[in-house]
Design an enzyme around this catalytic site. Structure first.
Site, PDB file in Angstrom:
ATOM      1  N   PRO A  44      13.029  -1.467   5.398  1.00 15.76           N
ATOM      2  CA  PRO A  44      13.043  -2.664   6.232  1.00 15.76           C
ATOM      3  C   PRO A  44      11.749  -2.981   6.946  1.00 15.76           C
ATOM      4  O   PRO A  44      11.478  -4.141   7.237  1.00 15.76           O
ATOM      5  CB  PRO A  44      14.148  -2.361   7.252  1.00 15.76           C
ATOM      6  CG  PRO A  44      14.155  -0.864   7.355  1.00 15.76           C
ATOM      7  CD  PRO A  44      13.869  -0.394   5.959  1.00 15.76           C
ATOM      8  N   ASP A  45      10.902  -1.963   7.227  1.00 12.57           N
ATOM      9  CA  ASP A  45       9.811  -2.244   8.153  1.00 12.57           C
ATOM     10  C   ASP A  45       8.433  -1.673   7.808  1.00 12.57           C
ATOM     11  O   ASP A  45       7.539  -1.748   8.635  1.00 12.57           O
ATOM     12  CB  ASP A  45      10.209  -1.759   9.555  1.00 12.57           C
ATOM     13  CG  ASP A  45       9.562  -2.586  10.650  1.00 12.57           C
ATOM     14  OD1 ASP A  45       9.252  -3.769  10.408  1.00 12.57           O
ATOM     15  OD2 ASP A  45       9.355  -2.050  11.749  1.00 12.57           O
ATOM     16  N   PRO A  46       8.187  -1.094   6.632  1.00 11.81           N
ATOM     17  CA  PRO A  46       6.808  -0.725   6.308  1.00 11.81           C
ATOM     18  C   PRO A  46       5.907  -1.958   6.249  1.00 11.81           C
ATOM     19  O   PRO A  46       6.366  -3.065   5.962  1.00 11.81           O
ATOM     20  CB  PRO A  46       6.916  -0.065   4.928  1.00 11.81           C
ATOM     21  CG  PRO A  46       8.307   0.423   4.855  1.00 11.81           C
ATOM     22  CD  PRO A  46       9.118  -0.610   5.597  1.00 11.81           C
TER      23      PRO A  46
END
Length: 204
Positions: A44-46
């Site tokens: 979801p957030d790299p």
């Protein structure tokens, strides 16, 4: 409650390829006592994604990915293909991995109205009838009364409203795509657009 498949969420451009593989290996070992890992490449957030990620996921038997950063105006359902031809089905979190994080479970009417607003916001950008509302975010506890709020929303809206999981969502999306013969576009290789979601490269 689902766990994995990673041991930690990696920044794909700050670690070695070997570390990425070992992250998934360790994730498999760590999740085994809890009944096994979630078989979804949840990223979801790299701050962007390496071109080989579909190939890496397929090497671990994972056929789907869910991510937020790195894309721009693509629709919510995509194929993502690595340079070697490996591909995974990709759910694009256009509005973020906590797009429904602040639904007011203690106010059922407001909860239903916000669900309807979020649904209508996403519908122009998806190709199936499945709308994914991510009810939670970093450091947030589950809200008491969520079940009752969902029941109220189900009665208030014409749509079916489910408290579900990423694997179940992806299964429903893929079944609808197959049944209706929906054409899904493909994105290739590295995903590094910062148009919709900021990238913070090189941050340790």
């Amino acid at each position: 409650l689902l766990i994995g498949p990673w041991y930690i969420l990696p920044d794909e451009f700050l670690v070695s390829p070997e570390a990425t593989i070992r992250n998934l290996l360790h994730g498999e070992r760590a999740t085994r006592p809890f009944g096994g890992r979630m078989m979804v490449g949840y990223l979801p957030d790299p701050f962007g994604h390496v071109s080989q990620m579909p190939q890496i996921l397929r090497g671990f038997g994972i056929e789907d990915a869910v991510l937020r950063r790195g894309l721009d105006d693509q629709p919510g359902e995509l194929w993502w293909q690595a340079p070697d031809g490996s591909r995974v089905f990709l759910a694009y979190l256009r509005e973020g991995y906590g797009n429904a994080a602040h639904l007011p479970a203690g106010l059922p009417d407001a909860f239903a109205a916000e669900v309807a607003r979020l649904r209508d916001e996403l519908r122009p950008h998806i190709q199936t009838a499945q709308v994914l509302l991510m009810y939670g975010t970093d450091h947030a506890e589950p809200a008491p009364g969520t079940g009752r709020a969902i029941e109220h929303t189900q009665a208030a809206l014409d749509d079916r409203v489910l408290h579900s999981t990423l694997p179940a969502y992806l299964q429903a999306v893929c079944e609808e795509i197959t049944q209706k013969g929906i054409a899904i576009p493909t994105v290739y290789g590295e995903l590094r657009s910062g148009k919709r979601h900021d990238l913070l490269p090189g941050v340790l």
